[in-house]
Scaffold this active site. Structure first.
Site, PDB file in Angstrom:
ATOM      1  CG  HIS A   2       4.245  -2.682  -2.600  1.00  0.00           C
ATOM      2  ND1 HIS A   2       4.951  -3.695  -1.994  1.00  0.00           N
ATOM      3  CD2 HIS A   2       2.997  -3.181  -2.834  1.00  0.00           C
ATOM      4  CE1 HIS A   2       4.173  -4.756  -1.875  1.00  0.00           C
ATOM      5  NE2 HIS A   2       2.995  -4.468  -2.361  1.00  0.00           N
ATOM      6  CG  ASP A  14       7.212  -6.777   0.727  1.00  0.00           C
ATOM      7  OD1 ASP A  14       7.163  -6.052  -0.288  1.00  0.00           O
ATOM      8  OD2 ASP A  14       8.129  -7.575   0.946  1.00  0.00           O
TER       9      ASP A  14
END
Length: 423
Positions: free
Chosen positions: A396, A400
């Site tokens: 992450h 995204d």
């Protein structure tokens, strides 16, 4: 003049090496560039060629032992030359600490160690007032509100700390109720007869270290999608019929997945990236690593510039790399430098799983089996489709959710309509 030979670094992640076997014996001559020892790295067992010529005067690390990088493993020199190991290692500034196994004579003559008498246990003592007063802020407040003395309450928290549960139990006892049970951790299973403690290979040590680090350092999230594989299967069937006629290597499901993923990565370079600490590196080339199970663990040979290759090129490279991997013959450049990974367990009947990212990459695709599945089509009619589930594990810090979902959307479109790959 005698010369120290040190443990070389044969892979980018190697921190120590194991001596699998010596190909030369002490006293034998070694030419420069000649293989004289097999070294087990974290990736494979590889022959190491001598950086100099000379006679193998002394083996410092026996077969089956490990050594840190750049530490002495052997001494080369002139025939019959006397070797002062201490002087040589002192001169190189890297003293060796090779454990010396006791000789059989020493082992037989050494007296058995006497059993050490158990030390008497210290008498149990009551906790001091300071120890009894150790309590959590909430426990202190509850005790003050209920006018309880903390030095009369036995703590069940860490290091005997009085916690909320202890105050509540004290209040129950005052009212004649049974105290709430304290949750205890189950003890570890004791060793049983027949259990085996298996030694760790260099590869298994590195797998454990790197994957634990990857799982704890990279914030993983997962995106799962199923795909209708009808057209994909037809495409592969046509390719393999042609391959059979032309006597070419057959194309596997994984080969076509590599092709489709590589082309999708070109359209979504954000996924073909790596976290660098103070920056994100977006790779210009697409090098797809494929997970291959071998007896010692797992290795990921790399299809370099996969986006520039056709299905048959990928099939030929993949077959060669997998054969080398299973024989432990991969060269460092053949398993290093991947920018994206694919792990496929579909051939073993696994329908769905999640994979741990292979650092420093930012994503890995886990592929399950293709299963005939009832599916409601666009016209509302229930059809049985060959469907495959794939899960993208993302770092992450780099990828995204919307970026990962967009990549999977493109990849799914390629698999459901392979003609789009060529567009």
């Amino acid at each position: 003049m005698a010369e120290i030979i040190e443990m070389p670094k044969l892979s980018d992640t190697m921190e120590e090496g194991g001596i699998a076997s010596w190909l030369k014996k002490e006293g034998e001559f070694i030419e420069e560039g000649e293989a004289f020892v097999e070294i087990e790295t974290d990736k494979a067992t590889m022959e190491y060629n001598s950086p100099a010529e000379g006679y193998l005067l002394k083996i410092l690390v026996p077969a089956g032992k490990t050594s840190p990088l750049n530490q002495p493993i052997a001494v080369l020199g002139e025939k019959g030359e006397k070797v002062d190991i201490a002087a040589l290692t002192q001169k190189s500034g890297k003293p060796t600490s090779v454990p010396e196994a006791p000789s059989k004579a020493k082992a037989e003559s050494a007296p058995e160690p006497k059993a050490k008498a158990p030390e008497p246990r210290a008498a149990a003592s009551s906790p001091s007032p300071t120890e009894r007063m150790r309590a959590s802020p909430l426990a202190k407040k509850m005790a003050a509100d209920k006018q309880l003395s903390l030095d009369q309450i036995e703590g069940s928290g860490p290091q005997g700390r009085v916690v909320q549960r202890d105050i509540e139990n004290a209040l129950r006892e005052g009212e004649g109720q049974k105290p709430a049970p304290v949750e205890a951790k189950a003890p570890a299973a004791a060793p049983q007869k027949g259990d085996q403690d298996l030694p760790l290979s260099m590869m298994r040590k590195t797998i454990a270290k790197r994957l634990q680090s990857a799982k704890s350092e990279a914030p993983h999230f997962y995106l799962t999608r199923s795909v209708n594989m009808t057209r994909f299967n037809d495409w592969r069937t046509r390719l393999n019929l042609e391959a059979e006629e032309r006597k070419l290597p057959k194309v596997s499901v994984n080969d076509l997945l590599v092709l489709a993923a590589a082309r999708a990565l070109v359209k979504h370079p954000e996924v073909n990236s790596s976290w660098q600490g103070d920056s994100i590196r977006r790779f210009a080339a697409v090098h797809v690593a494929i997970a291959v199970a071998i007896p010692d663990g797992l290795i990921t040979p790399v299809i370099s510039n996969a986006n520039q290759l056709g299905a048959r090129d990928i099939a030929a490279q993949s077959r060669e790399l997998i054969e080398k991997a299973k024989k432990g013959q991969l060269k460092p450049e053949e398993y290093q430098g991947g920018t994206f990974s694919i792990s496929n367990l579909g051939m073993m009947g696994i329908e769905h799983f999640t994979a741990i990212i292979n650092p420093p990459q930012a994503a890995i695709l886990a592929v399950g089996a293709t299963i005939p599945t009832p599916w409601v089509g666009a016209e509302g009619v229930v059809l049985v489709q060959p469907r495959m589930t794939m899960t993208l594990s993302c770092d992450h810090r780099v990828v995204d959710g919307a970026v990962g979902a967009s990549f999977l959307q493109t990849l799914a479109a390629y698999l459901e309509d392979p003609l789009l790959i060529l567009s």
